[in-house]
Design an enzyme around this catalytic site. Structure first.
Site, short mmCIF file in Angstrom:
data_model
loop_
_atom_site.label_atom_id
_atom_site.label_comp_id
_atom_site.label_asym_id
_atom_site.label_seq_id
_atom_site.Cartn_x
_atom_site.Cartn_y
_atom_site.Cartn_z
CG MET A 38 -5.83 12.34 -7.83
SD MET A 38 -5.57 13.40 -6.40
CE MET A 38 -7.12 13.23 -5.56
CG HIS A 42 -15.41 5.66 -9.10
ND1 HIS A 42 -15.93 6.42 -10.12
CD2 HIS A 42 -14.80 6.55 -8.26
CE1 HIS A 42 -15.67 7.69 -9.90
NE2 HIS A 42 -14.98 7.80 -8.79
CG HIS A 45 -12.01 7.14 -12.20
ND1 HIS A 45 -12.27 6.71 -10.93
CD2 HIS A 45 -11.45 8.37 -12.07
CE1 HIS A 45 -11.88 7.62 -10.05
NE2 HIS A 45 -11.39 8.65 -10.71
CD GLN A 69 -5.34 17.19 -6.57
OE1 GLN A 69 -4.64 17.12 -7.57
NE2 GLN A 69 -6.64 16.90 -6.63
CD GLU A 156 -20.73 17.93 -17.62
OE1 GLU A 156 -21.80 17.56 -17.08
OE2 GLU A 156 -20.69 18.42 -18.76
CE LYS A 157 -18.13 13.85 -6.88
NZ LYS A 157 -16.73 14.14 -6.59
NE ARG A 195 -11.43 13.47 -0.76
CZ ARG A 195 -10.76 14.21 -1.66
NH1 ARG A 195 -11.34 14.57 -2.79
NH2 ARG A 195 -9.52 14.57 -1.43
O1 PAF Z 1 -9.96 15.01 -10.33
C1 PAF Z 1 -8.91 14.43 -9.95
O2 PAF Z 1 -8.86 13.23 -9.74
C2 PAF Z 1 -7.67 15.27 -9.73
O3 PAF Z 1 -7.98 16.53 -9.23
C3 PAF Z 1 -6.78 15.40 -10.99
C4 PAF Z 1 -7.50 16.12 -12.10
C5 PAF Z 1 -6.38 14.00 -11.46
C6 PAF Z 1 -5.51 16.17 -10.66
O4 PAF Z 1 -4.78 15.56 -9.65
#
Ligand code: PAF
Length: 289
Positions: A38, A42, A45, A69, A156-157, A195
């Site tokens: 999303m 950081h 990712h 979501q 896995e977080k 976050r």
């Molecule tokens: O973990 C996330 O960033 C989101 O839940 C994902 C898997 C990209 C789905 O929007």
């Protein structure tokens, strides 16, 4: 992996363009890894991207802040958005393609379909964030079908999310391997998360207590300690550290996420707790000795 540099990283926003590019690679027998995100990237990712590069010829990242979501009182509007910084980071990391669709591309007028993984989606985080995992499974199913990758990587977080996505890929016969990548932590143990930006400096200093508490509980259980007692101690430590509310601290079977009954089962401690404006989640394996 085929080499990519800042000049060769491409951004596409529509599904046809995504399919054309990935289709060409697949026809050329190049393997493709998908890393859905999303944004607000950081080092956690970037670790996913690096792992993807080791495992496939081509790496496709996605950035989409998925409205489905987020609950009505959650942080959709406030969620950090920094696409040009993210793009630079992906380009520097050698990612080949960024798919960054808008909401109308993913959910056009008349969109009516939802994907739900029963059971797994309504426990733990699903009990506190109603509908959250239906939004995740819907968008991840769409991304997997749009991109058609060989593998897709998730941190896995978000351990419950990872478990649910593995289930959906099997249940829906989507021909993709779902790969879990270990959590990346700051030096003091705090799990990296977009976050974490919601924490004040004082809260940030206290936040690693969550990881310390569940790590100590996992060690206690692994050494033969009582599961209920170890979890109670962890909850106490988390509250003493200044978390205002605990959603759950629980020991679960690592595949089914059913309550852990005995140390003979493979287990994991999962936790979610609130600190200021942030809701932090974390989990650790119970390493049997
Ligand atoms: O973990 C996330 O960033 C989101 O839940 C994902 C898997 C990209 C789905 O929007």
């Amino acid at each position: 992996m085929a080499a990519a540099d800042a000049d060769s990283t491409v951004i596409v926003r529509d599904i046809d363009a995504l399919r054309r590019r990935i289709g060409a690679w697949r026809r050329d027998h190049q393997s493709v890894a998908l890393v859905p995100t999303m944004g607000a990237l950081h080092n956690g990712h970037l670790t996913l991207m690096a792992r993807a590069q080791q495992m496939a010829d081509r790496v496709v990242a996605t950035i989409f802040v998925n409205p489905k979501q987020f609950g009505p009182r959650e942080d959709l509007a406030a969620y950090p958005r920094q696409e040009s910084t993210d793009f630079q980071m992906l380009a520097a990391a050698g990612v080949h393609l960024l798919f960054a669709p808008d909401v109308a591309t993913m959910y056009p007028k008349g969109y009516a379909t939802s994907v739900r993984v029963a059971g797994l989606s309504t426990m733990l985080d699903g009990a506190h964030r109603r509908g959250h995992f239906d939004g995740v499974t819907t968008v991840v199913t769409k991304l997997l079908l749009q991109a058609g990758p060989n593998i897709a990587l998730f941190g896995e977080k978000d351990y419950q999310q990872l478990t649910i996505i593995k289930r959906l890929a099997v249940d829906l016969n989507i021909p993709v391997d779902i790969i879990g990548v270990p959590t990346v932590r700051e030096g003091d143990g705090l799990a990296m998360s977009s976050r974490n930006a919601y924490l004040t400096a004082a809260e940030r200093a206290r936040a690693p207590a969550l990881y310390r508490a569940i790590t100590a509980a996992a060690a206690d259980i692994a050494a033969g300690g009582d599961i209920t007692a170890a979890l109670a101690v962890a909850r106490e430590k988390i509250l003493q550290a200044g978390f205002s509310k605990i959603d759950y601290v629980d020991a679960r079977h690592e595949e089914t996420l059913a309550r852990l009954k005995s140390i003979r089962e493979p287990g994991r401690i999962l936790a979610a707790a609130h600190m200021g404006n942030a809701r932090l989640i974390d989990n650790v394996a119970i390493q049997r000795v």
